[in-house]
Design a protein around this motif. Structure first.
Motif, PDB file in Angstrom:
ATOM      1  N   GLN A 179       0.946  -0.900   0.056  1.00 17.25           N
ATOM      2  CA  GLN A 179       0.500   0.270  -0.413  1.00 17.25           C
ATOM      3  C   GLN A 179       0.914   1.048  -0.048  1.00 17.25           C
ATOM      4  N   PHE A 180       1.855   1.335   0.729  1.00 10.39           N
ATOM      5  CA  PHE A 180       2.851   2.711   0.680  1.00 10.39           C
ATOM      6  C   PHE A 180       3.671   2.580  -0.703  1.00 10.39           C
ATOM      7  N   ASN A 181       3.830   1.576  -1.037  1.00 10.45           N
ATOM      8  CA  ASN A 181       4.700   1.631  -2.384  1.00 10.45           C
ATOM      9  C   ASN A 181       3.277   1.839  -3.348  1.00 10.45           C
ATOM     10  N   GLN A 182       2.399   2.234  -3.803  1.00 12.49           N
ATOM     11  CA  GLN A 182       1.607   2.275  -4.535  1.00 12.49           C
ATOM     12  C   GLN A 182       1.893   3.268  -4.215  1.00 12.49           C
ATOM     13  N   HIS A 183       1.036   4.254  -3.466  1.00 15.98           N
ATOM     14  CA  HIS A 183       1.369   5.281  -2.301  1.00 15.98           C
ATOM     15  C   HIS A 183       1.706   6.076  -3.515  1.00 15.98           C
ATOM     16  N   LYS A 184       2.798   5.964  -3.154  1.00 12.88           N
ATOM     17  CA  LYS A 184       4.536   6.917  -3.212  1.00 12.88           C
ATOM     18  C   LYS A 184       4.393   6.759  -5.328  1.00 12.88           C
ATOM     19  N   ARG A 185       4.177   5.415  -6.171  1.00 15.28           N
ATOM     20  CA  ARG A 185       4.332   5.381  -7.219  1.00 15.28           C
ATOM     21  C   ARG A 185       3.187   5.983  -8.083  1.00 15.28           C
ATOM     22  N   GLU A 186       2.076   5.942  -7.047  1.00 10.83           N
ATOM     23  CA  GLU A 186       0.876   7.273  -7.383  1.00 10.83           C
ATOM     24  C   GLU A 186       0.971   9.069  -7.794  1.00 10.83           C
ATOM     25  N   LEU A 187       2.092   9.104  -6.600  1.00  7.46           N
ATOM     26  CA  LEU A 187       2.728  10.721  -5.956  1.00  7.46           C
ATOM     27  C   LEU A 187       3.357  10.816  -6.977  1.00  7.46           C
ATOM     28  N   ALA A 188       4.632   9.850  -7.878  1.00  6.69           N
ATOM     29  CA  ALA A 188       5.135   9.822  -8.705  1.00  6.69           C
ATOM     30  C   ALA A 188       4.505  10.094 -10.279  1.00  6.69           C
ATOM     31  N   SER A 189       3.486   9.493 -10.085  1.00  7.51           N
ATOM     32  CA  SER A 189       3.239   9.038 -11.300  1.00  7.51           C
ATOM     33  C   SER A 189       2.636  10.905 -12.091  1.00  7.51           C
ATOM     34  N   ILE A 190       2.462  11.446 -10.970  1.00 10.79           N
ATOM     35  CA  ILE A 190       1.800  13.569 -11.013  1.00 10.79           C
ATOM     36  C   ILE A 190       2.681  14.550 -11.279  1.00 10.79           C
ATOM     37  N   TYR A 191       4.166  14.223 -10.246  1.00  9.48           N
ATOM     38  CA  TYR A 191       5.035  14.818 -11.174  1.00  9.48           C
ATOM     39  C   TYR A 191       5.632  14.417 -12.355  1.00  9.48           C
ATOM     40  N   LEU A 192       5.452  13.154 -13.073  1.00 13.08           N
ATOM     41  CA  LEU A 192       6.211  13.570 -14.195  1.00 13.08           C
ATOM     42  C   LEU A 192       4.876  12.842 -15.226  1.00 13.08           C
ATOM     43  N   LYS A 193       3.781  13.145 -15.134  1.00 13.31           N
ATOM     44  CA  LYS A 193       2.681  14.314 -16.594  1.00 13.31           C
ATOM     45  C   LYS A 193       2.634  15.469 -15.726  1.00 13.31           C
ATOM     46  N   GLU A 194       3.310  15.843 -15.208  1.00 15.94           N
ATOM     47  CA  GLU A 194       2.498  17.218 -14.678  1.00 15.94           C
ATOM     48  C   GLU A 194       3.855  18.080 -14.539  1.00 15.94           C
ATOM     49  N   LEU A 195       4.844  17.922 -14.051  1.00 12.63           N
ATOM     50  CA  LEU A 195       6.531  18.601 -13.541  1.00 12.63           C
ATOM     51  C   LEU A 195       6.331  19.394 -15.582  1.00 12.63           C
TER      52      LEU A 195
ATOM     53  N   LEU B  21      12.691  16.145  -4.244  1.00 10.06           N
ATOM     54  CA  LEU B  21      10.928  16.281  -3.760  1.00 10.06           C
ATOM     55  C   LEU B  21      10.503  15.708  -3.043  1.00 10.06           C
ATOM     56  N   PRO B  22       9.840  16.385  -1.807  1.00  7.50           N
ATOM     57  CA  PRO B  22       8.567  15.395  -1.346  1.00  7.50           C
ATOM     58  C   PRO B  22       8.306  14.774  -1.644  1.00  7.50           C
ATOM     59  N   ILE B  23       8.418  13.090  -1.337  1.00  8.17           N
ATOM     60  CA  ILE B  23       7.528  12.416  -1.879  1.00  8.17           C
ATOM     61  C   ILE B  23       7.112  11.223  -0.342  1.00  8.17           C
ATOM     62  N   SER B  24       6.225  10.954  -0.125  1.00  4.67           N
ATOM     63  CA  SER B  24       6.385  10.288   1.493  1.00  4.67           C
ATOM     64  C   SER B  24       4.692   9.804   1.400  1.00  4.67           C
ATOM     65  N   ILE B  25       4.843   8.845   2.533  1.00  5.77           N
ATOM     66  CA  ILE B  25       3.376   8.143   2.535  1.00  5.77           C
ATOM     67  C   ILE B  25       2.291   9.066   3.517  1.00  5.77           C
ATOM     68  N   GLY B  26       2.838  10.092   4.003  1.00  6.39           N
ATOM     69  CA  GLY B  26       2.146  10.675   4.391  1.00  6.39           C
ATOM     70  C   GLY B  26       1.847  12.129   3.576  1.00  6.39           C
ATOM     71  N   HIS B  27       2.422  12.224   2.435  1.00  5.76           N
ATOM     72  CA  HIS B  27       1.375  13.589   1.641  1.00  5.76           C
ATOM     73  C   HIS B  27       1.099  13.117   0.760  1.00  5.76           C
ATOM     74  N   SER B  28      -0.230  13.678   0.149  1.00  9.12           N
ATOM     75  CA  SER B  28      -1.574  14.166  -0.633  1.00  9.12           C
ATOM     76  C   SER B  28      -1.233  14.035  -1.845  1.00  9.12           C
ATOM     77  N   SER B  29      -2.564  13.413  -2.706  1.00  2.00           N
ATOM     78  CA  SER B  29      -2.024  14.370  -4.436  1.00  2.00           C
ATOM     79  C   SER B  29      -2.004  15.937  -3.943  1.00  2.00           C
ATOM     80  N   ASP B  30      -3.286  16.785  -3.553  1.00  2.03           N
ATOM     81  CA  ASP B  30      -2.671  17.777  -3.557  1.00  2.03           C
ATOM     82  C   ASP B  30      -1.800  18.831  -2.850  1.00  2.03           C
ATOM     83  N   GLU B  31      -0.987  17.658  -2.205  1.00  5.33           N
ATOM     84  CA  GLU B  31       0.246  18.781  -1.961  1.00  5.33           C
ATOM     85  C   GLU B  31       1.139  18.544  -2.291  1.00  5.33           C
ATOM     86  N   ILE B  32       1.459  17.232  -3.774  1.00  9.42           N
ATOM     87  CA  ILE B  32       2.057  16.853  -4.650  1.00  9.42           C
ATOM     88  C   ILE B  32       1.982  18.143  -6.081  1.00  9.42           C
ATOM     89  N   GLY B  33       0.550  18.611  -6.235  1.00  7.57           N
ATOM     90  CA  GLY B  33      -0.216  19.835  -7.121  1.00  7.57           C
ATOM     91  C   GLY B  33       0.622  21.004  -6.852  1.00  7.57           C
TER      92      GLY B  33
END
Length: 202
Positions: A87-103, A179-191
């Motif tokens: 679950q932790f790994n998947q959450h971080k992969r989802e955050l990374a995908s946001i960075y990869l797509k939107e940066l 950059l910030p990426i942890s199980i404590g970060h939300s997709s909104d924070e990454i945005g």
């Protein structure tokens, strides 16, 4: 799912593999900790001895070892967290995908290999104006880190082992930023981080 290359799990390459359980890792304890995995019984015996004063029999030292045992509290924490590692790994992969797509493409982003399954312990970008970028992020309430500011060939401990020039290493260490990426970060924070980053240089 664990990080892997061509479906071969990390730790399954070579004679042995080492894992850090430092608190910021995907599977982290509350203090220092780690583990070694191997498939060779003789090597495993020696490694177990080395972490326990070089001993398998109390007060009898077979090797020159250290005191590097994982204490029970850390082990208990890791045992609980291990159940949620996927679950932790998947959450971080989802955050990374946001960075990869939107940066913005002005930043050098991690390369995504088809046959690799990355769980993004860190999300690292590179930029020629790294220090200004880091300052901008901090001014907007975003902490970032540099892994690592000094390349190995410039470390005092390595000066007698490494000689010559390493221009690629120099460039990486002068431009790298995590950059910030942890199980404590939300997709909104990454945005919000991305919003600050994409303003840079405009």
């Amino acid at each position: 799912m664990a990080p892997n290359i061509k479906k071969k799990k990390t730790g399954g390459f070579g004679d042995a593999g080492a894992f850090s359980f430092y608190p910021t890792k995907n599977l982290g304890c509350l203090g220092d900790g780690g583990a070694i995995v191997c498939q060779d019984d003789q090597l495993a015996h020696k490694l177990r001895s080395l972490r326990n004063y070089g001993s398998t029999v109390r007060y009898n030292n077979e090797y020159v070892g250290v005191n590097s045992r994982l204490d029970e509290i850390q082990a208990t924490i890791l045992r609980i967290k291990l159940k949620k590692l996927t679950q932790f790994n998947q959450h971080k992969r989802e955050l990374a995908s946001i960075y990869l797509k939107e940066l913005h493409d002005q930043f050098i982003k991690p390369i995504v290999e088809k046959d690799c399954f990355d769980v993004y312990h860190i999300f690292n970008i590179r930029h020629k104006k790294r220090d200004l970028l880091k300052e901008l992020l901090l001014n907007n309430g975003v902490k970032s880190d540099i892994h690592y500011p000094t390349p190995p060939h410039r470390q005092k401990a390595m000066l007698s082992h490494l000689t010559g020039d390493y221009p690629i290493s120099e460039e990486i260490h002068q431009t790298t930023l995590s950059l910030p990426i942890s199980i404590g970060h939300s997709s909104d924070e990454i945005g919000k981080v991305i919003e600050v980053l994409n303003r840079f240089g405009k």
